[in-house]
Design an enzyme around this catalytic site. Structure first.
Site, PDB file in Angstrom:
ATOM      1  N   ASP A 249       0.924  -1.151   0.043  1.00 16.46           N
ATOM      2  CA  ASP A 249       0.058   0.036  -0.180  1.00 16.46           C
ATOM      3  C   ASP A 249       0.908   1.128   0.260  1.00 16.46           C
ATOM      4  O   ASP A 249       1.785   1.297  -0.832  1.00 16.46           O
ATOM      5  CB  ASP A 249      -1.093  -0.176   1.189  1.00 16.46           C
ATOM      6  CG  ASP A 249      -2.131   0.828   1.339  1.00 16.46           C
ATOM      7  OD1 ASP A 249      -2.981   0.969   0.360  1.00 16.46           O
ATOM      8  OD2 ASP A 249      -1.854   2.166   2.090  1.00 16.46           O
ATOM      9  N   ARG A 250       0.734   2.242   1.076  1.00 18.44           N
ATOM     10  CA  ARG A 250       1.541   3.434   1.042  1.00 18.44           C
ATOM     11  C   ARG A 250       3.090   3.114   1.032  1.00 18.44           C
ATOM     12  O   ARG A 250       3.696   3.884   0.728  1.00 18.44           O
ATOM     13  CB  ARG A 250       1.199   4.334   2.181  1.00 18.44           C
ATOM     14  CG  ARG A 250      -0.252   4.490   2.533  1.00 18.44           C
ATOM     15  CD  ARG A 250      -1.217   5.002   1.276  1.00 18.44           C
ATOM     16  NE  ARG A 250      -0.546   6.424   0.771  1.00 18.44           N
ATOM     17  CZ  ARG A 250      -1.074   7.019  -0.308  1.00 18.44           C
ATOM     18  NH1 ARG A 250      -1.925   6.420  -1.342  1.00 18.44           N
ATOM     19  NH2 ARG A 250      -0.478   8.298  -0.836  1.00 18.44           N
TER      20      ARG A 250
ATOM     21  N   ARG B 290       4.667   2.563  -2.397  1.00 21.12           N
ATOM     22  CA  ARG B 290       4.714   3.634  -2.945  1.00 21.12           C
ATOM     23  C   ARG B 290       5.932   4.420  -2.401  1.00 21.12           C
ATOM     24  O   ARG B 290       6.993   4.943  -3.240  1.00 21.12           O
ATOM     25  CB  ARG B 290       3.558   4.657  -2.870  1.00 21.12           C
ATOM     26  CG  ARG B 290       2.078   3.990  -3.095  1.00 21.12           C
ATOM     27  CD  ARG B 290       0.945   4.941  -3.394  1.00 21.12           C
ATOM     28  NE  ARG B 290      -0.125   4.152  -3.555  1.00 21.12           N
ATOM     29  CZ  ARG B 290      -0.326   3.474  -5.020  1.00 21.12           C
ATOM     30  NH1 ARG B 290       0.420   3.847  -5.872  1.00 21.12           N
ATOM     31  NH2 ARG B 290      -1.322   2.712  -5.012  1.00 21.12           N
TER      32      ARG B 290
ATOM     33  N   HIS C  25     -11.292   7.360  -0.651  1.00 15.02           N
ATOM     34  CA  HIS C  25     -10.268   8.119   0.170  1.00 15.02           C
ATOM     35  C   HIS C  25      -9.298   8.823  -0.419  1.00 15.02           C
ATOM     36  O   HIS C  25      -8.859   9.702   0.182  1.00 15.02           O
ATOM     37  CB  HIS C  25      -9.988   7.078   1.275  1.00 15.02           C
ATOM     38  CG  HIS C  25      -9.289   5.938   0.550  1.00 15.02           C
ATOM     39  ND1 HIS C  25      -9.718   4.778  -0.215  1.00 15.02           N
ATOM     40  CD2 HIS C  25      -7.848   5.467   0.739  1.00 15.02           C
ATOM     41  CE1 HIS C  25      -8.654   3.998  -0.560  1.00 15.02           C
ATOM     42  NE2 HIS C  25      -7.609   4.483   0.067  1.00 15.02           N
ATOM     43  N   TRP C  26      -8.945   8.511  -1.589  1.00 19.04           N
ATOM     44  CA  TRP C  26      -7.761   8.999  -2.185  1.00 19.04           C
ATOM     45  C   TRP C  26      -8.084  10.577  -2.784  1.00 19.04           C
ATOM     46  O   TRP C  26      -7.414  11.496  -2.776  1.00 19.04           O
ATOM     47  CB  TRP C  26      -7.545   8.333  -3.704  1.00 19.04           C
ATOM     48  CG  TRP C  26      -6.503   7.475  -3.625  1.00 19.04           C
ATOM     49  CD1 TRP C  26      -6.199   6.443  -2.369  1.00 19.04           C
ATOM     50  CD2 TRP C  26      -5.283   7.032  -4.541  1.00 19.04           C
ATOM     51  NE1 TRP C  26      -5.239   5.714  -2.764  1.00 19.04           N
ATOM     52  CE2 TRP C  26      -4.883   5.924  -3.941  1.00 19.04           C
ATOM     53  CE3 TRP C  26      -5.282   7.547  -5.760  1.00 19.04           C
ATOM     54  CZ2 TRP C  26      -3.472   5.160  -4.668  1.00 19.04           C
ATOM     55  CZ3 TRP C  26      -4.098   6.954  -6.484  1.00 19.04           C
ATOM     56  CH2 TRP C  26      -3.437   6.092  -5.864  1.00 19.04           C
TER      57      TRP C  26
ATOM     58  N   TYR D 219      -1.470  11.716   1.614  1.00 15.63           N
ATOM     59  CA  TYR D 219      -2.224  11.429   0.548  1.00 15.63           C
ATOM     60  C   TYR D 219      -2.303  12.707  -0.345  1.00 15.63           C
ATOM     61  O   TYR D 219      -2.317  12.742  -1.427  1.00 15.63           O
ATOM     62  CB  TYR D 219      -3.728  11.103   1.059  1.00 15.63           C
ATOM     63  CG  TYR D 219      -3.904   9.574   1.283  1.00 15.63           C
ATOM     64  CD1 TYR D 219      -4.247   8.749   0.049  1.00 15.63           C
ATOM     65  CD2 TYR D 219      -3.580   9.196   2.587  1.00 15.63           C
ATOM     66  CE1 TYR D 219      -4.374   7.291   0.444  1.00 15.63           C
ATOM     67  CE2 TYR D 219      -3.826   7.981   2.651  1.00 15.63           C
ATOM     68  CZ  TYR D 219      -4.294   6.934   1.584  1.00 15.63           C
ATOM     69  OH  TYR D 219      -4.263   5.637   1.942  1.00 15.63           O
TER      70      TYR D 219
ATOM     71  N   HIS E   2      -7.075  -6.841  -0.728  1.00 15.33           N
ATOM     72  CA  HIS E   2      -5.880  -5.737  -0.614  1.00 15.33           C
ATOM     73  C   HIS E   2      -4.817  -6.046   0.411  1.00 15.33           C
ATOM     74  O   HIS E   2      -3.509  -5.912   0.132  1.00 15.33           O
ATOM     75  CB  HIS E   2      -6.638  -4.420  -0.399  1.00 15.33           C
ATOM     76  CG  HIS E   2      -5.675  -3.459  -0.155  1.00 15.33           C
ATOM     77  ND1 HIS E   2      -4.572  -2.706  -1.078  1.00 15.33           N
ATOM     78  CD2 HIS E   2      -5.246  -2.532   0.954  1.00 15.33           C
ATOM     79  CE1 HIS E   2      -4.060  -2.062  -0.944  1.00 15.33           C
ATOM     80  NE2 HIS E   2      -4.161  -1.514   0.448  1.00 15.33           N
TER      81      HIS E   2
END
Length: 343
Positions: free
Chosen positions: A145-146, A149, A190-191, A252, A311
């Site tokens: 997830d984050r 990134r 949520h993005w 975000y 996810h």
């Protein structure tokens, strides 16, 4: 609305109320929750570290023995999300599990107008400085997830340090934003909510921590059944801190602004270290993206597949994840163990 959906909502509200009530009964204020001990989630011999980087104080749990392996969590979680896979990886790796800046027990960096303090570049630099402080100059990276990134940016900016990069249930950020349509906006609402100007999302999330956490974790078909209650309590505990909520929003916001600038600057330069992409067969990446093709646009050496889950791969399919990573590293042989990647 169907009875099953109503039941799911009632169950989420029940869990949220129970968690909030337990914390209140125990009299645990945000201040009292600092430096929470999470070692009971991990095998004996693991220990806490607190590493000061050039931009943050990073909370780290580490243990095991062998080649260094950096595990980077996603949102809305912390290093605890690796608790199901840590015992296996620790058998033959030194595993380092930090909390990203702004999350868990790591410090909450002050925000800036351009959101640079929560850019993936800043977070990746934290990770590199943590690993250097612990004596690891090159290492394997696995991010969810984050955290995936952050791992992507780490491989971009510090490619000589990264032996292999494994990304869990994401396509590259720029690709995902450029592919936005109604389906994606609904699935990843949520993005677009969290990037709104402060303090709108922060205020809307006040007092909604437990419900928000359980709704995010339980968004797949399996609901919450794969998540240990104690782990969920830990995620909720951290998210009750308003500073964590704000830092999450800043993460975000950075992804939708400065991170895209950095990604555009790197479009013509492909990563060269081996990259493994794994994603959930029942999730948004499978439904709306071509994960392998997306990663082949930014990396030269890509392989991967979908797993039978949603996810949250480290908690939904820990054994499958361990197996896939061991096969990935094993297929690369001694080359992957001895040579750092290049960007």
């Amino acid at each position: 609305m169907s009875d099953s959906i109503n039941l799911d909502r009632r169950e989420l509200l029940k869990l949220a109320a129970a968690t909030a009530g337990a914390a209140l009964t125990a009299g645990r204020s945000v201040a009292a929750q600092q430096d929470a001990d999470t070692l009971h989630f991990f095998p004996a011999g693991f220990k806490h570290e607190r590493v000061k980087t050039s931009g943050a104080d990073i909370n780290v749990v580490r243990g095991g023995d062998g080649p260094p392996l950096l595990l980077i969590h996603g949102a809305p979680q912390s290093h605890v999300s690796w608790h199901k896979v840590a015992p296996e990886f620790a058998k033959d790796h030194t595993i380092i599990m930090p909390d990203l800046r702004g999350y868990g027990e790591s410090s909450k960096s002050p925000d800036t107008p351009d959101h640079a303090n929560y850019s993936k570049r800043a977070m990746a630099l934290d990770m590199v400085e943590v690993m250097s402080a612990l004596g690891h100059e090159s290492f394997h990276v696995v991010g969810h997830d984050r955290g995936a990134r952050v791992g992507h940016r780490l491989a971009r900016d510090h490619g000589k340090r990264v032996k292999t990069l494994s990304v869990l249930d994401i396509s590259p950020t720029l690709k995902m934003y450029r592919s936005t349509n109604m389906q994606f906006a609904k699935a990843y609402f949520h993005w677009f909510f969290l990037i709104q100007e402060a303090p709108l999302p922060e205020r809307m999330l006040q007092g909604q921590g437990p419900f928000y956490i359980f709704k995010r974790l339980g968004r797949g078909k399996a609901g919450l059944k794969f998540f240990a209650r104690e782990a969920m309590d830990e995620y909720v505990r951290a998210f009750k801190d308003p500073r964590t909520v704000h830092a999450t929003c800043e993460d975000y916001r950075a992804a939708a602004t400065i991170d895209l600038v950095h990604d555009r600057e790197d479009r013509k330069r492909k990563l060269s270290m081996p990259l493994l992409a794994l994603w959930g067969k029942h999730g948004v990446i499978e439904a709306l993206f071509d994960c392998l093709a997306d990663w082949r646009e930014v990396a030269a050496d890509v392989r991967g597949r979908a797993l039978n889950c949603g996810h949250f791969i480290p908690e939904e399919k820990p054994n499958d994840l361990v197996g896939e990573l061991r096969r990935f590293w094993g297929a690369l042989g001694t080359k992957a163990q001895s040579l750092p990647g290049r960007a």
